[in-house]
Design a protein around this motif. Sequence first.
Motif: not given
Lengths: 434, 181, 888
Positions: C39-42, C51, C54-55, C67
């Motif tokens: 993940h990036f935005c989490y 957003n 990735m997840c 997500t």
Amino acid sequence: MPKHELILLKNMMQPGYTGSLSDYEKTGGYQALRKTLGKIAPADVTAMVRKSGLRGRGGAGFPTGVKWGFLPKDYQGPRYLCCNADESEPGTFKDRQLMERDPHQVLEGIVLSCYAIGAETAFIYIRGEMVLGSKILEHAIAEARAAGYIGKNILGTGIHADVWVHRGAGAYICGEETALLESLEGKRGLPRIKPPFPATHGLYNKPTVVNNVETLANLPHIMSRGPEWFAAIGSPPKSTGTRVFCVSGHVKRPGNYEVPMGVTVRELVYEHAGGMRSDQPIKAFIPGGASAPFLTPAHLDVKLDFEHVAAAGSMLGSGGVTVMEEGTSMVWAALRLMEFFYHESCGKCSPCREGSSWLVQTLRRILAKRGRMEDLETLLDLCKNIAGRTVCAFGDAEVAPIQSTLKYWRQEYVDLINEAEAANLIKLEPVGKG
Amino acid sequence: MTFSEKYKDEITDILSRYPVKRSALIPLLYVAQRDQGYVTESAMQEIAQLLRLTPPQVYETITFYTMFNLKPTGRFHLQVCKSLMCALVGSDTLFGWIHAKLGIGPGETTADGLFSLSAVECLAACGTGPMMQVNDDYYEQLTEDKLDRIVSDLRSTGTSPLKSGPFMWPEAVESADRPSS
Amino acid sequence: MTTPTAPIVRLTIDGMTVKVPKGTLVIEAARRVGVMIPHFCYHPKLKPDANCRMCLVEIEKMPKLQTACSTPADEGMSVRTATTVVNDAHRSVLEFILANHPLDCPVCDQGGKCDLQDFSHQYTAASRFVETKRIFQKEYFSPLIETQMNRCVQCLRCVRYCDEVMDVKALAPVGRGTMTEIKHFGPHPLNCEFCGGCVQICPVGAITSRLSMYEYRPWMLKRADTICGYCGDGCQMTVQTKDQELIEVNSAHGAGRNNGDLCARGFFGFHAASHPDRLTHPLIRKNGALVQTTWEEALEYVANRVSELKQLHGGQSFGGLISGRCTNEELYVFQKFMRGAIGTNNIDSSARYGHVNGLHAMRLVQGTHRWTVTFDDVLDADVLVLVGTNITETNPITGLKVKEAVKKRRATLITIESLEPVVDTMSNIANLSDHHFCIPPSEMQNGILGLLKAILEEDLIPPDIPQRYPGYVKAVTTALRAFSWQDLHRSTDIEPDSFRQAAKVLAAGRRVIVLTGQVLLRSERGYAGSLTLLDLLILTGKLDQPGCGFAPLAEENNDQGAVEMGAVAEFLPGACSADNAADRERFMCLWKRDLPLAVGASLVDMLHRAETGSLKAMFMVGENPVASLPAPIRAEDSLQKLDLLVCQELFLTETASLAHVVLPAASSMEKTGTFTNTEGHVQAVRPSIEPIGESRPDWEVFAALSVLFGMPMEYAESKDILKEIRGAISGYTSLGPTPLPPKVDPTAMDRYLNEGYQPDLTTRYRLIAPKSRPDGTLQIGFGQSLFHSGKLSIRSKGLLQLEGTGRLRINPVDAARFALMDGDRVRLYSTSGEMTTEIKVMERVPQGTAWFPDHFGQTAVGLFECAIDPITRVPSFRTATVSIMKVA
Ligand SMILES: Cc1cc2nc3c(=O)[nH]c(=O)nc-3n(C[C@H](O)[C@H](O)[C@H](O)COP(=O)(O)O)c2cc1C
Ligand code: SF4
Ligand code: FES
């Protein structure tokens, strides 16, 4: 030309009709309101709308009565109605006409809807560029307020419904209902994650209904002539009523044509829109706005209703029918739409944001005769990787032009690439190996 | 006079429509843009204060939307639709004509500061393309002749009768009846 | 968001069953069974935004991939995170994210700790992207924070953190689509709280610290987990060093009482320790001048002089003053040395400047010297009352707890503070307040009385209280009836109804916490005000309820420890009264020494005695009274009269320059020990660099001196001292992840309610007449600013870039009244003195008032009068009336 009864466009087609309150009242305007408010229980209004089979005209085609039914029954506190007048889908221009030419029809629908869902405030989120439309609506609201159709204690029934015009400011994505709500809250118009849906957590986190202009404009007619009448029009049971189709492109008489759902594109083009501009054969058409996949002459007899268009691999969407004649470059057409999507991607989701810039650049390259054969697989793969992987349906929409043109007119891409390879203009190697 | 003093009544009116202040942001930005032709930094700051936002919150919102200018533009902002539907009926030639007549391409402004040109996406007038918007007004079904007339009308009177509408108002009472902007 | 009562649901992740509270996000549930979903935005601190996409995971019965970061776990869910479809999705999202990335890892400070790098490696990502990459024009962003927007993955974690956690909202995602970049406002460089949160939370190298640009790769660094020394919050931080060089500070999510959050001081203030002005050798005065010497010579000199003076004048002629920045171990050894080896109770510490006011009040009313609540209770509170604490500047992390309680958990906030609720890009707790009472610092007491009066008159006192304590309630009633609502309105300009509304909320609260800070605690009414706040909790029946309590905020990182270790005249370790025979006995046994009987002199009294000649020698550990006390105390004159002044210091301060011997001390970056934070939590301090030069931890100095006196206190290391402390103080808790707060002692409370309140209740409950404000004057206050906290911060190059000099903060209306513009130079005059400074116009400063940051206070201190609390001996010099004149 077969004559269908006009419903939504009927008033404005009469010579001299200005759309003013007195004109509207003369044609029976606001009678539905009088008949309904305080006389039919709100829940029954919802039931009638459900029964009419009315489905959203904004794009997704969700049954309107069902949507209203999702609002929490026992919620105390405010609820809102938002009229989606953001009409920005390329190829669509019906809401603008409905608002500019017969604003009270829309307003009556709004008040009816407020009544049904228990909202005391409605916002008309109109796209910012439609300055004229917003002024007309504001003027009409003032007229209706003065006449007691809008505001506090409507027609002495004790029912309140205030209506405000709220202008957007230039962002296609704000037509997506949750982005619309964000924008109406004064923020960047980024779609929200769903669930929760606006029905429970909408504007200011309150129960909210978002309905398209055309959807709402149907309500006075449903209420005054009854759901059964409405349900019998078009292609029952699933696609009832008429649709205002926005015909554009290479036809003789582009414009809005209101016809029962289920007519064919052939009929629309040849019997309403006057046929093709240069009498060339049709090469391609889009049946439901820029987000709908392209179809071919083989689909000219597909009935324009939700089911049949979907079965043909496209969608009825917003009712924007764009027709292209023989000779139009499909790669070019796909690029024009892709440029639109690239310009309008809100940037929230990585696949949509990055994908749109990637797709647009690749298309430009192919059209500029600098394409490579691998690009076609990459394009398709990217489309596949965007669709269904984003927060909102924009991701699905933006890949439609490329996927469908590649499906039906792949050879045009191949030809351009062959020209490029022949000219040996450029050789590109991918960065890194897979 | 500050922005908030100058438009005190209008601001109060706008604020009264919304249960949550921030909703008034876009409407107030329009007021600010009408005042100066673009949204100035000090207007952004004043609006932020009025709505209890930080200036960055105002700024992030402005920059999301295409209709707000952060810099002055020409007096007449020609916005020509370049989306597919208009392109099918010849919007590309429109850019050619404008370039020939005014010497500007998209993103440029004439030396006298009168005309700016932008290529914009679909303006919901696909049935009447090619079309353009000039400031608040739509001009549809454009031809080269029409364009000539519009440009000269704009130069001489600041507006042109060729614009779309008005629809609800009989021409005669337009100025009296029509809500002013 | 899960609630404590959420039902438990059972789901499977890749076939493994896991039980979590309903509402837990799938990504979290997966983490519990060791499945890390990329993940990036989490981020656990932020609301899901989903957003980056990735997840994505497969969830049975859902048609599309979902997500994991935004999907709540539900009963019976079956999640798959490692199928080919999921893997392909991850790879494809990564390909998108990498498409526009510049791949400039060699020159990126995130290299080696970058999520994008790690995932790319994991998915052996290759890119088919052959188009032109997006490029942002490089713009200057800010003094301490560097942005490289081409690297940005637009996860908006920085923006969301700045808003959701900090409530600052200084970062703006500007533009749309791929061209969205993170900026501040318009063309301006970033102007914010500089908490460093955006740097910490960015998953890639788009936002990095300029203090350590291009200096390292993570694997070159040595890390030490320690406690920040800048305020009483006691944040855990990781100091990273390369050899002897301080490179970077950060704090991992989940770490310490701060849960990984830091403020500007913690994040950017770490360079003070390595400032070139650090004292590196002992100094001794020869022929009037301080010259370099050896430790042997210095210590021997001190030992000899001490023996001589003690013989001549006795132990009572000595005094000692120690900073609340020292470790518990040092504080303990210091007071043991003063009491046991020298034989005096003339001991004081910086806790005297205000912290003891709160502690004395707590001891009197509830029989504790610690909070009865913790930060976790603050998070769980449903009503928070903040009195006289600009908490976001003085105790930023406790402030974060308050923000979280209010913003995320919907606590009601009542504030009494001299602040206007104005939104700008620095957080301002008044903005979050539901009931804000803006009252000038010197009159804060009136606000508390307003609440009390409303409680009384609205009948919000639970009936059992008057039944059990009729005398107390009667006394309070009489006192509150002695003034009318009109009187109160006249002196506060606040409508009675506002007090009534706040009082109702307060009385209805189930978990009510009253926090107070410097503005009240350091004021003339610091003690009285604290007592009155405790009255407020008693009269609403809250004080002894779970989750309720009174929480005075400590200013220095170890003010609490200073009191607990006995580094104040009146207390032996464990805050036992120094005049309690049994406790004295106990410590005499323990230390095998006689202990002095005479009542100790506190800070101001010691200086007074020095001036009058009865005090001959002083040990000064990290304190600088010459600069920190106002003119009327005449600290400099007093200290100059001493026969021996020994200073242990990091820098040659104004006070140290007067010393006979100056001993270089090690800073908290260089030593082992413990600090006790404001909640009473004891936490480990660990060295990150070797002591600078020949500097030594303070305890070593006293241990060494004691040996020279023949009264050895020998400790091999600081741990031995801690062991002794544990033996000496009953119930002294071990180091743990969370503090164990004491409970209100019912006997103490009974005693207070029966008689303890009597001596001063009527005086405490008197309204303070508003200070008259002659035309052309301002009420100025002395206070702490966010970017500084004293001599260390003003030697930290990072913090100096944020605030390099003290400036008088003044309301724009007042500025206009005096025809002043931001940055103008002004001269201020009070009856006590004058000074020249610049002004900084700030809307949040209420009209008619102004304030000056006390860490640049050396000259400002001259403006203030000083009042001494008769009971707690706290010197207060926080407000003054000044006239103001523009100078060229
Ligand atoms: C990218 C995107 C753009 C949209 N734009 C519009 C629009 O301009 N007008 C509209 O009515 N609906 C638009 N919609 C559909 C709305 O999200 C929503 O479904 C509709 O307003 C609901 O009203 P209806 O049920 O009456 O159709 C859009 C949807 C998406 C995903
Ligand atoms: S799919 Fe595109 S437009 Fe929709 S939320 Fe995601 S980034 Fe925005
Ligand atoms: S971590 Fe789930 S979408 Fe970013």
